[in-house]
Design a protein around this motif. Structure first.
Motif, mmCIF file in Angstrom:
data_model
loop_
_atom_site.group_PDB
_atom_site.id
_atom_site.type_symbol
_atom_site.label_atom_id
_atom_site.label_comp_id
_atom_site.label_asym_id
_atom_site.label_seq_id
_atom_site.Cartn_x
_atom_site.Cartn_y
_atom_site.Cartn_z
ATOM 1 N N UNK A 175 14.846 7.082 12.368
ATOM 2 C CA UNK A 175 14.500 7.244 13.790
ATOM 3 C C UNK A 175 15.194 6.095 15.034
ATOM 4 N N UNK A 176 16.482 6.132 14.794
ATOM 5 C CA UNK A 176 17.229 5.201 15.779
ATOM 6 C C UNK A 176 17.154 3.804 15.607
ATOM 7 N N UNK A 177 16.366 3.439 14.522
ATOM 8 C CA UNK A 177 16.312 1.866 14.111
ATOM 9 C C UNK A 177 16.889 1.463 12.812
ATOM 10 N N UNK A 178 17.693 0.429 12.787
ATOM 11 C CA UNK A 178 18.260 0.053 11.500
ATOM 12 C C UNK A 178 17.199 -0.445 10.626
ATOM 13 N N UNK A 179 17.122 0.061 9.523
ATOM 14 C CA UNK A 179 16.228 -0.590 8.410
ATOM 15 C C UNK A 179 16.895 -1.023 7.216
ATOM 16 N N UNK A 180 16.146 -1.518 6.289
ATOM 17 C CA UNK A 180 16.763 -2.272 5.117
ATOM 18 C C UNK A 180 16.469 -1.335 3.988
ATOM 19 N N UNK A 181 15.652 -0.378 4.023
ATOM 20 C CA UNK A 181 15.232 0.470 2.849
ATOM 21 C C UNK A 181 14.595 1.599 3.116
ATOM 22 N N UNK A 182 14.701 2.864 2.373
ATOM 23 C CA UNK A 182 13.990 4.218 2.879
ATOM 24 C C UNK A 182 14.225 5.159 1.884
ATOM 25 N N UNK A 183 13.779 6.237 1.975
ATOM 26 C CA UNK A 183 13.701 7.364 1.073
ATOM 27 C C UNK A 183 14.589 8.292 1.695
ATOM 28 N N UNK A 184 15.558 8.791 0.500
ATOM 29 C CA UNK A 184 16.723 9.891 0.865
ATOM 30 C C UNK A 184 15.954 11.131 0.633
ATOM 31 N N UNK A 185 16.201 11.973 1.852
ATOM 32 C CA UNK A 185 15.742 13.523 1.690
ATOM 33 C C UNK A 185 16.574 14.219 1.804
ATOM 34 N N UNK A 186 16.239 15.640 1.792
ATOM 35 C CA UNK A 186 17.553 16.647 1.816
ATOM 36 C C UNK A 186 17.862 16.767 3.445
ATOM 37 N N UNK B 206 0.695 -1.224 0.016
ATOM 38 C CA UNK B 206 -0.069 -0.197 -0.174
ATOM 39 C C UNK B 206 1.001 1.266 -0.228
ATOM 40 N N UNK B 207 0.260 2.430 -0.166
ATOM 41 C CA UNK B 207 0.913 3.788 -0.443
ATOM 42 C C UNK B 207 1.115 4.164 0.915
ATOM 43 N N UNK B 208 2.293 4.644 1.281
ATOM 44 C CA UNK B 208 2.616 5.231 2.679
ATOM 45 C C UNK B 208 3.162 6.752 2.536
ATOM 46 N N UNK B 209 2.804 7.637 3.512
ATOM 47 C CA UNK B 209 3.509 8.963 3.500
ATOM 48 C C UNK B 209 4.997 8.812 3.134
ATOM 49 N N UNK B 210 5.472 9.850 2.537
ATOM 50 C CA UNK B 210 7.192 9.863 2.544
ATOM 51 C C UNK B 210 7.760 10.070 3.774
ATOM 52 N N UNK B 211 6.922 10.634 5.045
ATOM 53 C CA UNK B 211 7.519 10.953 6.172
ATOM 54 C C UNK B 211 7.999 9.577 6.774
ATOM 55 N N UNK B 212 6.949 8.463 6.416
ATOM 56 C CA UNK B 212 7.194 7.182 7.189
ATOM 57 C C UNK B 212 8.284 6.503 6.593
ATOM 58 N N UNK B 213 8.740 6.780 5.438
ATOM 59 C CA UNK B 213 9.864 5.972 4.763
ATOM 60 C C UNK B 213 11.159 6.806 4.777
ATOM 61 N N UNK B 214 11.262 8.023 5.264
ATOM 62 C CA UNK B 214 12.408 8.769 5.336
ATOM 63 C C UNK B 214 13.607 8.318 5.939
ATOM 64 N N UNK B 215 14.861 8.472 5.494
ATOM 65 C CA UNK B 215 15.932 7.797 6.235
ATOM 66 C C UNK B 215 16.682 9.062 7.123
ATOM 67 N N UNK B 216 17.174 8.925 8.033
ATOM 68 C CA UNK B 216 17.706 9.940 8.784
ATOM 69 C C UNK B 216 19.274 9.673 8.414
ATOM 70 N N UNK B 217 19.988 8.536 8.326
ATOM 71 C CA UNK B 217 21.370 8.187 8.155
ATOM 72 C C UNK B 217 21.297 6.967 7.051
ATOM 73 N N UNK B 218 22.422 7.316 6.371
ATOM 74 C CA UNK B 218 22.871 6.465 5.236
ATOM 75 C C UNK B 218 24.425 6.324 5.316
ATOM 76 N N UNK B 219 24.834 5.038 5.300
ATOM 77 C CA UNK B 219 26.371 4.725 5.275
ATOM 78 C C UNK B 219 26.515 4.178 3.644
#
Length: 254
Positions: A170-181, A111-124
């Motif tokens: 949000x402090x949790x390690x995830x496997x996918x997400x959205x890159x924002x500014x 299903x479609x989710x808001x971008x805020x729910x998929x936004x990544x805070x940190x990417x290595x």
């Protein structure tokens, strides 16, 4: 059939580059309210039994639900593919399927989710056998904005080649997400040059409390684990080891 969260069950397909170069292909007839730029959340069951009543009414945790793997991808196009045929509802690229261990023709929730729910805070990101300056890093950040990435995704932009290693939201390690500014980046080289200085002092040849010579302890408990870790990470670092000692000269009176 839809549940309270407006999630539906779709049959997941896996496609190759000949079918489509996009990572995500959807049938617009199955996603009537979807538009370009939306984020599609896919919940893949890790068990053979799929029960729609097991999903909670609130948002799915970032790490996913018990018995499900979570994948977020951006919708890049809605037009039906020219090679689209049969009863295709939802399809992902073969590489993503191999990374997440997804099987074809499995029923999944999407299903479609808001971008805020998929936004990544940190990417290595990691890179190998190339030099990336600050300007290159800045250009790559701009290129990745408003795109979805996942762990082990291979990135190629201009002369830059990198791979996603870690993502945190949000402090949790995830496997996918959205890159924002607002996403923070860390670049790590897997082909760096190291210079290690080891002093061969008198104490290096003495025994510790366990009866082990300190020089042997250096080899067994520092250098060997270091090389094993580099091998495990697939790095190709260049290491130069320089042994030195301190020499104190006492002038002889004449």
């Amino acid at each position: 059939m839809a549940n309270k969260n407006h999630r539906k069950v779709y049959n997941l397909w896996v496609h190759d580059q000949q079918f489509s170069k996009d990572e995500l292909v959807i049938n617009p007839d199955c996603f009537a309210n979807a538009k370009v730029g939306d984020i599609l959340e896919i919940l893949y069951p890790t068990t053979n039994l799929i029960d729609i009543n097991n999903l909670p009414e609130n948002d799915v945790p970032l790490s996913g639900l018990n018995g499900f793997k979570r994948l977020c991808l951006a919708i890049k196009a809605l037009a039906p593919q020219k090679n689209q045929k049969g009863a295709l509802q939802l399809s992902i690229s073969k590489y993503i399927a191999s990374v997440f261990d997804f099987s074809a023709r499995r029923d999944v929730f999407a299903h479609i989710i808001p971008q805020s729910q998929a936004a990544a805070d940190f990417v290595e990101l990691s890179f190998k056998e190339q030099y990336i300056g600050r300007s290159d890093m800045w250009r790559l950040k701009l290129e990745l904005q408003n795109t979805c990435v996942y762990v082990l995704k291979k990135l190629s932009f201009s002369c830059i080649r990198a791979q996603v290693e870690v993502m945190i939201t949000r402090g949790q390690q995830v496997s996918s997400g959205l890159i924002t500014e607002n996403t923070k980046f860390v670049f790590r080289s897997r082909s760096a040059r190291f210079f290690l200085l080891i002093q061969l002092s008198k104490e290096m040849w003495e025994f510790d409390d366990c009866g082990e010579i300190y020089f042997e302890k250096l080899i067994r408990k520092f250098l060997r684990p270091l090389f094993e870790k580099w091998k495990l990470l697939g790095t190709s670092h260049s290491l130069t080891i320089a042994f030195f000692r301190e020499l104190i000269t006492i002038p002889i009176p004449t």
